[in-house]
Design an enzyme around this catalytic site. Structure first.
Site, PDB file in Angstrom:
ATOM      1  CB  ALA A 184       5.817  -9.056  -1.888  1.00 45.45           C
ATOM      2  N   GLY A 205       4.138   3.513 -14.345  1.00 46.54           N
ATOM      3  CA  GLY A 205       3.494   2.545 -13.443  1.00 46.54           C
ATOM      4  C   GLY A 205       4.085   2.684 -12.047  1.00 46.54           C
ATOM      5  CB  VAL A 206       3.752   0.510  -9.050  1.00 46.03           C
ATOM      6  CG1 VAL A 206       4.284   0.490  -7.638  1.00 46.03           C
ATOM      7  CG2 VAL A 206       2.237   0.409  -9.050  1.00 46.03           C
ATOM      8  NE  ARG A 263       9.132  -7.845 -11.747  1.00 47.88           N
ATOM      9  CZ  ARG A 263      10.459  -8.035 -11.706  1.00 47.88           C
ATOM     10  NH1 ARG A 263      11.280  -7.056 -12.022  1.00 47.88           N
ATOM     11  NH2 ARG A 263      10.960  -9.192 -11.346  1.00 47.88           N
ATOM     12  CB  VAL A 317       9.682   5.263 -25.694  1.00 50.07           C
ATOM     13  CG1 VAL A 317      11.125   5.088 -26.136  1.00 50.07           C
ATOM     14  CG2 VAL A 317       9.589   6.232 -24.522  1.00 50.07           C
ATOM     15  CE  LYS A 347       8.870   0.438  -1.875  1.00 54.46           C
ATOM     16  NZ  LYS A 347       8.387  -0.465  -2.944  1.00 54.46           N
ATOM     17  CG  HIS A 388      -7.344  13.535  19.002  1.00 55.11           C
ATOM     18  ND1 HIS A 388      -7.475  14.097  17.753  1.00 55.11           N
ATOM     19  CD2 HIS A 388      -6.980  14.543  19.847  1.00 55.11           C
ATOM     20  CE1 HIS A 388      -7.207  15.405  17.839  1.00 55.11           C
ATOM     21  NE2 HIS A 388      -6.909  15.691  19.096  1.00 55.11           N
ATOM     22  CB  ALA A 447       9.922   1.348 -15.222  1.00 56.63           C
TER      23      ALA A 447
HETATM   24  P1  FAD Z   1      10.060 -13.523  -7.053  1.00 58.66           P
HETATM   25  O1  FAD Z   1      10.210 -12.624  -5.897  1.00 58.66           O
HETATM   26  O2  FAD Z   1      10.379 -12.981  -8.409  1.00 58.66           O
HETATM   27  O3  FAD Z   1      10.987 -14.780  -6.735  1.00 58.66           O
HETATM   28  C1  FAD Z   1      11.190 -15.806  -7.649  1.00 58.66           C
HETATM   29  C2  FAD Z   1      12.480 -16.521  -7.287  1.00 58.66           C
HETATM   30  O4  FAD Z   1      12.535 -17.742  -7.995  1.00 58.66           O
HETATM   31  C3  FAD Z   1      13.738 -15.761  -7.667  1.00 58.66           C
HETATM   32  O5  FAD Z   1      14.677 -15.836  -6.639  1.00 58.66           O
HETATM   33  C4  FAD Z   1      14.243 -16.507  -8.910  1.00 58.66           C
HETATM   34  O6  FAD Z   1      15.642 -16.436  -9.077  1.00 58.66           O
HETATM   35  C5  FAD Z   1      13.814 -17.903  -8.554  1.00 58.66           C
HETATM   36  N1  FAD Z   1      13.650 -18.811  -9.698  1.00 58.66           N
HETATM   37  C6  FAD Z   1      12.894 -18.637 -10.812  1.00 58.66           C
HETATM   38  N2  FAD Z   1      12.912 -19.729 -11.593  1.00 58.66           N
HETATM   39  C7  FAD Z   1      13.715 -20.629 -10.955  1.00 58.66           C
HETATM   40  C8  FAD Z   1      14.127 -21.940 -11.246  1.00 58.66           C
HETATM   41  N3  FAD Z   1      13.705 -22.578 -12.342  1.00 58.66           N
HETATM   42  N4  FAD Z   1      14.966 -22.558 -10.382  1.00 58.66           N
HETATM   43  C9  FAD Z   1      15.385 -21.941  -9.242  1.00 58.66           C
HETATM   44  N5  FAD Z   1      15.018 -20.702  -8.905  1.00 58.66           N
HETATM   45  C10 FAD Z   1      14.181 -20.058  -9.750  1.00 58.66           C
HETATM   46  N6  FAD Z   1       5.572  -5.792  -4.330  1.00 58.66           N
HETATM   47  C11 FAD Z   1       4.979  -5.373  -3.191  1.00 58.66           C
HETATM   48  O7  FAD Z   1       4.055  -6.038  -2.700  1.00 58.66           O
HETATM   49  N7  FAD Z   1       5.375  -4.224  -2.553  1.00 58.66           N
HETATM   50  C12 FAD Z   1       6.373  -3.444  -3.046  1.00 58.66           C
HETATM   51  O8  FAD Z   1       6.711  -2.425  -2.450  1.00 58.66           O
HETATM   52  C13 FAD Z   1       7.027  -3.856  -4.234  1.00 58.66           C
HETATM   53  N8  FAD Z   1       8.031  -3.125  -4.752  1.00 58.66           N
HETATM   54  C14 FAD Z   1       8.674  -3.566  -5.875  1.00 58.66           C
HETATM   55  C15 FAD Z   1       9.720  -2.783  -6.378  1.00 58.66           C
HETATM   56  C16 FAD Z   1      10.411  -3.184  -7.510  1.00 58.66           C
HETATM   57  C17 FAD Z   1      11.544  -2.343  -8.039  1.00 58.66           C
HETATM   58  C18 FAD Z   1      10.053  -4.428  -8.135  1.00 58.66           C
HETATM   59  C19 FAD Z   1      10.804  -4.920  -9.327  1.00 58.66           C
HETATM   60  C20 FAD Z   1       9.006  -5.192  -7.645  1.00 58.66           C
HETATM   61  C21 FAD Z   1       8.303  -4.767  -6.514  1.00 58.66           C
HETATM   62  N9  FAD Z   1       7.233  -5.505  -5.984  1.00 58.66           N
HETATM   63  C22 FAD Z   1       6.594  -5.063  -4.858  1.00 58.66           C
HETATM   64  C23 FAD Z   1       6.758  -6.751  -6.606  1.00 58.66           C
HETATM   65  C24 FAD Z   1       7.299  -7.978  -5.845  1.00 58.66           C
HETATM   66  O9  FAD Z   1       8.696  -7.917  -5.847  1.00 58.66           O
HETATM   67  C25 FAD Z   1       6.800  -9.258  -6.502  1.00 58.66           C
HETATM   68  O10 FAD Z   1       5.400  -9.244  -6.598  1.00 58.66           O
HETATM   69  C26 FAD Z   1       7.236 -10.473  -5.685  1.00 58.66           C
HETATM   70  O11 FAD Z   1       8.636 -10.537  -5.584  1.00 58.66           O
HETATM   71  C27 FAD Z   1       6.706 -11.769  -6.311  1.00 58.66           C
HETATM   72  O12 FAD Z   1       7.121 -12.844  -5.535  1.00 58.66           O
HETATM   73  P2  FAD Z   1       7.359 -14.294  -6.166  1.00 58.66           P
HETATM   74  O13 FAD Z   1       7.731 -15.170  -5.016  1.00 58.66           O
HETATM   75  O14 FAD Z   1       6.209 -14.667  -7.002  1.00 58.66           O
HETATM   76  O15 FAD Z   1       8.598 -14.142  -7.162  1.00 58.66           O
HETATM   77  P1  AMP Z   2       3.366  -1.190 -14.946  1.00 55.67           P
HETATM   78  O1  AMP Z   2       2.932  -2.371 -15.764  1.00 55.67           O
HETATM   79  O2  AMP Z   2       2.377  -0.763 -13.900  1.00 55.67           O
HETATM   80  O3  AMP Z   2       4.737  -1.350 -14.372  1.00 55.67           O
HETATM   81  O4  AMP Z   2       3.450   0.046 -15.942  1.00 55.67           O
HETATM   82  C1  AMP Z   2       4.230   0.060 -17.112  1.00 55.67           C
HETATM   83  C2  AMP Z   2       3.776   1.238 -17.970  1.00 55.67           C
HETATM   84  O5  AMP Z   2       4.661   1.394 -19.086  1.00 55.67           O
HETATM   85  C3  AMP Z   2       2.372   1.066 -18.553  1.00 55.67           C
HETATM   86  O6  AMP Z   2       1.559   2.107 -18.079  1.00 55.67           O
HETATM   87  C4  AMP Z   2       2.588   1.149 -20.067  1.00 55.67           C
HETATM   88  O7  AMP Z   2       1.560   1.871 -20.714  1.00 55.67           O
HETATM   89  C5  AMP Z   2       3.912   1.898 -20.191  1.00 55.67           C
HETATM   90  N1  AMP Z   2       4.609   1.644 -21.474  1.00 55.67           N
HETATM   91  C6  AMP Z   2       4.816   0.449 -22.097  1.00 55.67           C
HETATM   92  N2  AMP Z   2       5.504   0.611 -23.270  1.00 55.67           N
HETATM   93  C7  AMP Z   2       5.759   1.944 -23.403  1.00 55.67           C
HETATM   94  C8  AMP Z   2       6.452   2.765 -24.381  1.00 55.67           C
HETATM   95  N3  AMP Z   2       7.041   2.242 -25.486  1.00 55.67           N
HETATM   96  N4  AMP Z   2       6.503   4.099 -24.170  1.00 55.67           N
HETATM   97  C9  AMP Z   2       5.949   4.645 -23.063  1.00 55.67           C
HETATM   98  N5  AMP Z   2       5.292   3.934 -22.117  1.00 55.67           N
HETATM   99  C10 AMP Z   2       5.193   2.607 -22.254  1.00 55.67           C
END
Ligand code: FAD
Ligand code: AMP
Length: 471
Positions: free
Chosen positions: A326, A189-190, A278, A244, A57, A450, A275
């Site tokens: 999150a 995706g997102v 996950r 791909v 962001k 408004h 992307a």
């Molecule tokens: P995580 O945030 O993944 O945290 C897990 C933590 O546990 C990490 O620090 C990891 O190192 C640690 N860990 C794992 N296993 C172990 C272990 N065995 N011992 C010690 N530490 C460990 N979500 C939103 O709601 N809004 C957004 O705008 C948004 N934007 C995103 C943008 C990007 C580019 C990405 C990649 C994700 C985004 N998300 C967003 C998704 C969001 O980041 C996740 O849903 C969220 O972080 C999940 O939280 P969590 O606590 O489950 O795990």
């Molecule tokens: P998200 O799970 O929302 O992050 O979205 C990931 C996107 O990647 C999904 O819409 C999938 O259909 C797409 N995707 C996965 N594998 C491939 C691939 N080999 N080529 C193109 N798109 C893909």
């Protein structure tokens, strides 16, 4: 052996929020997190804070300002000659934002008397946790309760192996040292759309290859159509039905091969972002003899209160079922802390909002028309366009609409879908309304200031009953 009421494994928004709530409730709590920042120091906050929500962001905001210089400000009579872009400064600002928040999380844990360990945590039989503290010997602690919040990591696909330079995952795409001239993204995706928007606004020609024929299949159909049109106009070339099949990094860039209905195609880009989603991260998390049950998708199996198959062990966030968001992780963390403390907790997964931070933004809560039809629920719908709002004209943000879906019989609001500026903020009102099980009539009878964009929510509620004023 040290003894805790609760040991939390993972310091993201699921884990650290759970730990703070446990601390507030007077539970002796420890949190183990292994994330290290670029400076090699502990960096609490997980994916969300280090390489997810917050840095993405920060860059979206920076790139939005840059884009507006050329595309929005001239219409306001403001032109700036000689504007330039310094990617290093932009990235340094983003990193500073992250580090400020890292320190904030550490301070909150301290304030709530949570002991923070920087290292790897491993669940052992009998609810013991082995902690391999960075740079020190392993220590085993006993826990009455364990909360696993180990999060998620990017999915790798063998056809496009990430090398961290030319072919990167979502983390690499937040740290390009220059604006790639041609940027390829696999997955619409997102994450693909948000990262594509950042670099497109900074000047990259962006091509997004998406295997599915459908664009944003989880979103409202009209929003998906309008968003595809808007993003294409902005310069994101989105190829649907393009799978791909290979990617090879060379000296000059990356050669990508993909297949669509017309056959095999090739694309040359300077950098490629993978992307494609996950996956739950559970590597090295649990000793084999613990017998923690996993689901078919490799996530930790939990019930509606995030209880796992082991007594006293809970799991939350991206490591379990449900949307990878999150705020969903945090809400589950709070509910688990309260359950452990003996309260009757409840997680309302029905009202978790979704947001996609493109421009315009997309946000929704509850069901789409399709989902309601599949459930056999008759609904009424009311929509209102941004172009009928004075405030939207004032700010030059006239693209978008709000749609409200209400039960045909009871009028209870069952879904709200927003495409437009500030959708991420406007959706909060819809979430509150749904949590209180409001009817569209309740929203229609609520006074909205408004001129604001929130008037679109008000008017959409009026439109459910065919009585919008400005349409
Ligand atoms: P995580 O945030 O993944 O945290 C897990 C933590 O546990 C990490 O620090 C990891 O190192 C640690 N860990 C794992 N296993 C172990 C272990 N065995 N011992 C010690 N530490 C460990 N979500 C939103 O709601 N809004 C957004 O705008 C948004 N934007 C995103 C943008 C990007 C580019 C990405 C990649 C994700 C985004 N998300 C967003 C998704 C969001 O980041 C996740 O849903 C969220 O972080 C999940 O939280 P969590 O606590 O489950 O795990
Ligand atoms: P998200 O799970 O929302 O992050 O979205 C990931 C996107 O990647 C999904 O819409 C999938 O259909 C797409 N995707 C996965 N594998 C491939 C691939 N080999 N080529 C193109 N798109 C893909």
């Amino acid at each position: 052996m040290k003894n805790y009421d609760v040991v939390v494994i993972g310091g993201g928004p699921g884990g650290y929020v759970a730990a703070i709530r446990c601390g507030q409730l007077g539970l002796a709590t420890a949190l183990v997190d292994e994330w290290l920042g670029t400076d090699g120091k502990p960096a609490l906050g997980g994916t969300c804070l280090n390489v997810g929500c917050i840095p993405s962001k920060a860059l979206l905001d920076s790139s939005h300002h840059y884009h507006n210089l050329a595309h929005l400000l001239p219409a306001h009579g403001i032109t700036i000659k000689g504007a330039s872009l310094d990617v290093a400064t932009m990235l340094a600002r983003k990193n500073k934002v992250v580090q400020t928040m890292n320190r904030g999380v550490a301070a909150l844990l301290k304030k709530n008397k949570v002991t923070a360990f920087s290292g790897h945590g491993r669940l052992q039989a009998g609810n013991h946790v082995a902690i391999a503290v960075h740079g020190a010997a392993e220590e085993v602690v006993a826990a009455k309760n364990v909360i696993i919040a180990s999060g998620s990591v990017p999915i790798d696909i063998p056809v496009a192996p990430v090398d961290g330079r030319s072919i990167v995952d979502n983390t690499g795409a937040l740290a390009f040292d220059e604006v790639p001239k041609r940027l390829g993204i696999i997955g619409a995706g997102v994450i693909g759309l948000e990262l594509g928007s950042v670099w497109n606004r900074l000047g990259s020609e962006v091509v997004i290859l998406e295997a599915l024929e459908d664009f944003l299949p989880a979103a409202d159909r009209q929003i998906a159509r309008d968003a595809l049109k808007a993003f294409t106009k902005q310069g994101l070339a989105i190829h649907l039905g393009a799978r791909v099949t290979g990617a090879k990094a060379g000296k000059k860039g990356v050669s990508v091969k993909y297949e669509d209905q017309a056959g095999s195609k090739a694309l040359e880009v300077d950098r490629l972002v993978v992307a494609v989603g996950r996956r739950a991260f559970t590597d090295g998390l649990v000793d084999a003899d613990v017998g923690l049950a996993m689901d078919d998708a490799g996530r930790i199996q939990v019930d509606e209160l995030c209880r796992t198959s082991i007594d006293g062990v809970y799991a939350v966030g991206d490591a379990v079922k449900g949307p990878m968001l999150a705020h969903k992780a945090s809400e589950e963390g709070i509910a688990v802390a309260e359950t452990i403390a003996g309260s009757k907790a409840h997680i309302d997964h029905r009202t978790v909002p979704w947001v996609i931070y493109t421009h315009p933004e997309i946000a929704w809560v509850g069901d789409t028309e399709q989902q309601l039809a599949e459930k056999g629920i008759a609904s009424r719908s009311g929509s209102f366009p941004y172009r009928a709002l004075g405030r939207a004209h004032g700010s030059g943000e006239t693209n978008g609409f709000v749609k409200i879906l209400a039960d045909a019989k009871s009028d209870e609001i069952l879904g709200v879908h927003i495409f437009g500026a500030q959708a991420s903020e406007l959706i909060a009102e819809a979430v509150t309304a749904m949590v209180f099980r409001a009817s569209s009539e309740d929203l229609a009878r609520t006074v909205h200031a408004h001129p604001t964009l929130s008037e679109a929510v008000h008017e959409a509620a009026l439109a459910v009953d065919g009585r919008a004023i400005h349409m």
